[in-house]
Design a protein around this motif. Structure first.
Motif, PDB file in Angstrom:
ATOM      1  N   ILE A  78      27.326 -37.567 -20.963  1.00 22.33           N
ATOM      2  CA  ILE A  78      26.774 -37.169 -19.674  1.00 22.33           C
ATOM      3  C   ILE A  78      26.614 -35.651 -19.634  1.00 22.33           C
ATOM      4  O   ILE A  78      27.559 -34.918 -19.946  1.00 22.33           O
ATOM      5  CB  ILE A  78      27.665 -37.627 -18.502  1.00 22.33           C
ATOM      6  CG1 ILE A  78      27.880 -39.143 -18.543  1.00 22.33           C
ATOM      7  CG2 ILE A  78      27.065 -37.207 -17.168  1.00 22.33           C
ATOM      8  CD1 ILE A  78      26.649 -39.950 -18.267  1.00 22.33           C
ATOM      9  N   ASP A  79      25.417 -35.181 -19.245  1.00 25.43           N
ATOM     10  CA  ASP A  79      25.187 -33.746 -19.075  1.00 25.43           C
ATOM     11  C   ASP A  79      25.661 -33.293 -17.699  1.00 25.43           C
ATOM     12  O   ASP A  79      25.885 -34.101 -16.799  1.00 25.43           O
ATOM     13  CB  ASP A  79      23.696 -33.426 -19.231  1.00 25.43           C
ATOM     14  CG  ASP A  79      23.211 -33.629 -20.664  1.00 25.43           C
ATOM     15  OD1 ASP A  79      24.049 -33.485 -21.582  1.00 25.43           O
ATOM     16  OD2 ASP A  79      22.020 -33.935 -20.859  1.00 25.43           O
ATOM     17  N   ARG A  80      25.740 -31.982 -17.560  1.00 29.15           N
ATOM     18  CA  ARG A  80      26.216 -31.400 -16.313  1.00 29.15           C
ATOM     19  C   ARG A  80      25.325 -31.779 -15.130  1.00 29.15           C
ATOM     20  O   ARG A  80      25.817 -32.025 -14.031  1.00 29.15           O
ATOM     21  CB  ARG A  80      26.270 -29.863 -16.477  1.00 29.15           C
ATOM     22  CG  ARG A  80      26.334 -29.052 -15.189  1.00 29.15           C
ATOM     23  CD  ARG A  80      27.674 -29.219 -14.492  1.00 29.15           C
ATOM     24  NE  ARG A  80      27.737 -28.397 -13.305  1.00 29.15           N
ATOM     25  CZ  ARG A  80      27.257 -28.736 -12.114  1.00 29.15           C
ATOM     26  NH1 ARG A  80      26.675 -29.909 -11.952  1.00 29.15           N
ATOM     27  NH2 ARG A  80      27.366 -27.929 -11.082  1.00 29.15           N
ATOM     28  N   ALA A  81      24.010 -31.854 -15.343  1.00 27.18           N
ATOM     29  CA  ALA A  81      23.083 -32.098 -14.239  1.00 27.18           C
ATOM     30  C   ALA A  81      22.885 -33.576 -13.925  1.00 27.18           C
ATOM     31  O   ALA A  81      22.250 -33.908 -12.929  1.00 27.18           O
ATOM     32  CB  ALA A  81      21.734 -31.452 -14.543  1.00 27.18           C
ATOM     33  N   ASP A  82      23.404 -34.476 -14.769  1.00 26.28           N
ATOM     34  CA  ASP A  82      23.194 -35.909 -14.546  1.00 26.28           C
ATOM     35  C   ASP A  82      24.025 -36.422 -13.368  1.00 26.28           C
ATOM     36  O   ASP A  82      25.183 -36.015 -13.194  1.00 26.28           O
ATOM     37  CB  ASP A  82      23.554 -36.709 -15.801  1.00 26.28           C
ATOM     38  CG  ASP A  82      22.582 -36.462 -16.939  1.00 26.28           C
ATOM     39  OD1 ASP A  82      21.508 -35.891 -16.677  1.00 26.28           O
ATOM     40  OD2 ASP A  82      22.903 -36.835 -18.082  1.00 26.28           O
ATOM     41  N   VAL A  83      23.436 -37.313 -12.598  1.00 24.39           N
ATOM     42  CA  VAL A  83      24.173 -37.986 -11.523  1.00 24.39           C
ATOM     43  C   VAL A  83      24.729 -39.290 -12.081  1.00 24.39           C
ATOM     44  O   VAL A  83      24.004 -40.076 -12.699  1.00 24.39           O
ATOM     45  CB  VAL A  83      23.259 -38.256 -10.315  1.00 24.39           C
ATOM     46  CG1 VAL A  83      24.005 -39.038  -9.239  1.00 24.39           C
ATOM     47  CG2 VAL A  83      22.731 -36.942  -9.739  1.00 24.39           C
ATOM     48  N   LEU A  84      26.012 -39.521 -11.887  1.00 23.91           N
ATOM     49  CA  LEU A  84      26.671 -40.694 -12.455  1.00 23.91           C
ATOM     50  C   LEU A  84      26.194 -41.973 -11.776  1.00 23.91           C
ATOM     51  O   LEU A  84      26.177 -42.072 -10.545  1.00 23.91           O
ATOM     52  CB  LEU A  84      28.188 -40.562 -12.301  1.00 23.91           C
ATOM     53  CG  LEU A  84      28.848 -39.442 -13.123  1.00 23.91           C
ATOM     54  CD1 LEU A  84      30.311 -39.293 -12.738  1.00 23.91           C
ATOM     55  CD2 LEU A  84      28.712 -39.705 -14.605  1.00 23.91           C
ATOM     56  N   LYS A  85      25.816 -42.953 -12.609  1.00 25.88           N
ATOM     57  CA  LYS A  85      25.424 -44.270 -12.115  1.00 25.88           C
ATOM     58  C   LYS A  85      26.535 -45.275 -12.412  1.00 25.88           C
ATOM     59  O   LYS A  85      27.441 -45.006 -13.192  1.00 25.88           O
ATOM     60  CB  LYS A  85      24.112 -44.710 -12.768  1.00 25.88           C
ATOM     61  CG  LYS A  85      22.948 -43.751 -12.557  1.00 25.88           C
ATOM     62  CD  LYS A  85      21.655 -44.334 -13.103  1.00 25.88           C
ATOM     63  CE  LYS A  85      21.703 -44.519 -14.615  1.00 25.88           C
ATOM     64  NZ  LYS A  85      21.773 -43.243 -15.335  1.00 25.88           N
ATOM     65  N   ASP A 139      27.209 -46.027 -15.978  1.00 23.32           N
ATOM     66  CA  ASP A 139      27.766 -44.937 -16.787  1.00 23.32           C
ATOM     67  C   ASP A 139      29.284 -44.961 -16.832  1.00 23.32           C
ATOM     68  O   ASP A 139      29.897 -44.196 -17.583  1.00 23.32           O
ATOM     69  CB  ASP A 139      27.325 -43.571 -16.230  1.00 23.32           C
ATOM     70  CG  ASP A 139      25.820 -43.381 -16.309  1.00 23.32           C
ATOM     71  OD1 ASP A 139      25.218 -43.966 -17.224  1.00 23.32           O
ATOM     72  OD2 ASP A 139      25.265 -42.653 -15.464  1.00 23.32           O
ATOM     73  N   GLN A 187      28.397 -35.686  -9.728  1.00 25.82           N
ATOM     74  CA  GLN A 187      28.051 -34.949 -10.928  1.00 25.82           C
ATOM     75  C   GLN A 187      29.323 -34.441 -11.595  1.00 25.82           C
ATOM     76  O   GLN A 187      30.396 -34.398 -10.979  1.00 25.82           O
ATOM     77  CB  GLN A 187      27.151 -33.754 -10.603  1.00 25.82           C
ATOM     78  CG  GLN A 187      25.697 -34.104 -10.369  1.00 25.82           C
ATOM     79  CD  GLN A 187      24.854 -32.882 -10.109  1.00 25.82           C
ATOM     80  OE1 GLN A 187      25.294 -31.955  -9.455  1.00 25.82           O
ATOM     81  NE2 GLN A 187      23.627 -32.887 -10.616  1.00 25.82           N
ATOM     82  N   ALA A 225      29.613 -30.879 -19.149  1.00 23.42           N
ATOM     83  CA  ALA A 225      29.153 -32.003 -19.960  1.00 23.42           C
ATOM     84  C   ALA A 225      30.351 -32.688 -20.610  1.00 23.42           C
ATOM     85  O   ALA A 225      31.291 -32.030 -21.066  1.00 23.42           O
ATOM     86  CB  ALA A 225      28.176 -31.509 -21.023  1.00 23.42           C
ATOM     87  N   PRO A 272      26.828 -33.896  -6.061  1.00 19.57           N
ATOM     88  CA  PRO A 272      25.636 -33.432  -6.782  1.00 19.57           C
ATOM     89  C   PRO A 272      24.946 -32.295  -6.044  1.00 19.57           C
ATOM     90  O   PRO A 272      24.919 -32.247  -4.812  1.00 19.57           O
ATOM     91  CB  PRO A 272      24.755 -34.685  -6.839  1.00 19.57           C
ATOM     92  CG  PRO A 272      25.205 -35.516  -5.699  1.00 19.57           C
ATOM     93  CD  PRO A 272      26.670 -35.263  -5.551  1.00 19.57           C
TER      94      PRO A 272
END
Length: 377
Positions: A201-208, A211, A236, A240, A255
């Motif tokens: 997971i990257d820093r900007a990704d929103v967790l689904k 995930d 978020q 990372a 986020p």
């Protein structure tokens, strides 16, 4: 003479009738088609009904605990004749099934018993959070059915540094005053349920939801408060992270709806007034955060609240012409005075007034503003 003879015959018949009736009530031994035993030997009384004094004579070794053995009628009768048991009624029975009753202890039951023996001792927590690993795999154990008592721990040892345990149990026997003893050794580790990443997971990704998975990890591996799955979805990461890493509460943040240098929509709201224009975020912020934005038309820096993705709202009461610090203003206001009303026109000029110099005008983007004046209530 005749009368005396008849009386004698009648007396003899009277004496003989009870004996004949008694013989009629003696039931013949009968073979059983299905037999269940609890001891390690099969006796005559287990195989046939009405065995009389021969009931306690052993004839076979019992099958293994929890299993069933099968004998033909001929085999059974042959063994019974060797024990001087004859005249057994077999009816239409062809085979005799002998089952050895047993008590089965499942591996999970033994794990629970060991965890309960260690619960809240030696620095460990609740039994539900203790993971047990035996030195030898324990799937299930079978005991004589007479051992019906509970697993009672009688000796418990545990090494907190290595996690090694050694626990001895006793189980009471219904037919024997001496209980049986069981002993288990292995490792016991306290675990916690944590949310674990299923992918990088990257820093900007929103967790689904996809995930995150729930796993039990050793408590020593999770420093700080573990993050729950429900709390993590939609958030978020502060940095990372790689797949398989457990999430802590300190690893997740709300986020960012606004990112630094991002083009944003500035919304100005005041009583009876609603205005939108374009701007640029000077700092990042999540929903509800207070951030600074640059009005691209007036080149003024404003402060507002993040109210959506790429959206910053400025309330009219909080934005006005430059004024003295709040402390100085308050100190000069007497108790019987009331603050002056908000000058909406001045606030509007402060928000959208174009720069004065030609150079600033050339640098500014064309205004994108929409003003609607509503009737004040």
């Amino acid at each position: 003479m005749i009368r005396t003879t008849l009386a004698t015959i009648s007396a003899l018949l009277a004496l003989a009738l009870p004996a004949a009736a008694a013989d009629d009530f003696i039931a013949a031994p009968a073979l059983r088609a299905s037999v269940s035993v609890t001891s390690d030997v099969v006796r005559v009384g287990d195989l046939i009904d009405n065995a009389g004094s021969a009931a306690t004579i052993p004839v076979y070794r019992s099958p293994d605990l929890g299993t069933t053995g099968t004998l033909t009628v001929g085999q059974v009768l042959s063994v019974l004749r060797a024990k001087q048991v004859i005249g057994v009624m077999t009816g239409d029975i062809k085979e005799v099934h002998v089952t050895r009753l047993a008590r089965t202890l499942a591996g999970k039951d033994i794990e629970s018993a060991v965890a309960s023996a260690l619960e809240r001792r030696f620095g460990l927590g609740d039994a539900a959070n203790i993971t047990i690993t035996f030195d030898r795999a324990v799937t299930e154990m079978r005991l004589d059915a007479a051992y019906s008592g509970a697993l009672q721990p009688v000796a418990t040892r545990y090494d907190a540094r290595s996690g090694r345990f050694d626990v001895a149990f006793e189980i009471a026997n219904d037919n024997n005053p001496t209980p049986t003893k069981l002993r288990f050794a292995g490792t016991a580790i306290e675990t916690v349920e944590v949310a674990v990443l299923t992918r990088d997971i990257d820093r900007a990704d929103v967790l689904k939801s996809s995930d995150i998975a729930l796993e039990r990890r050793p408590k020593a591996e999770v420093t700080g408060e573990p993050a729950s799955r429900e709390r993590s979805v939609g958030m978020q990461l502060r940095r990372a992270m790689r797949a398989g890493m457990p999430l802590r509460a300190a690893d997740i943040v709300k986020p960012d709806f606004v990112v630094r240098d991002q083009s944003v929509t500035i919304i100005f709201q005041a009583p009876g007034l609603y205005l939108t224009t374009r701007g640029k975020a000077i700092e990042s912020g999540a929903d509800g955060d207070t951030v600074s934005v640059l009005n691209l038309h007036s080149k003024r820096t404003l402060t507002g609240v993040v109210t959506g993705r790429g959206q910053v709202t400025i309330q009219g009461a909080s934005q006005s012409a430059p004024m003295a610090p709040a402390v100085d203003q308050t100190s000069s206001l007497r108790r019987d005075e009331t603050p002056a009303p908000v000058d909406t026109a001045a606030l509007l000029r402060n928000l959208v007034q174009a720069p004065a110099s030609p150079a600033q005008i050339a640098e500014a983007h064309p205004p994108q503003a929409r003003v609607s004046q509503a009737q004040a209530k």
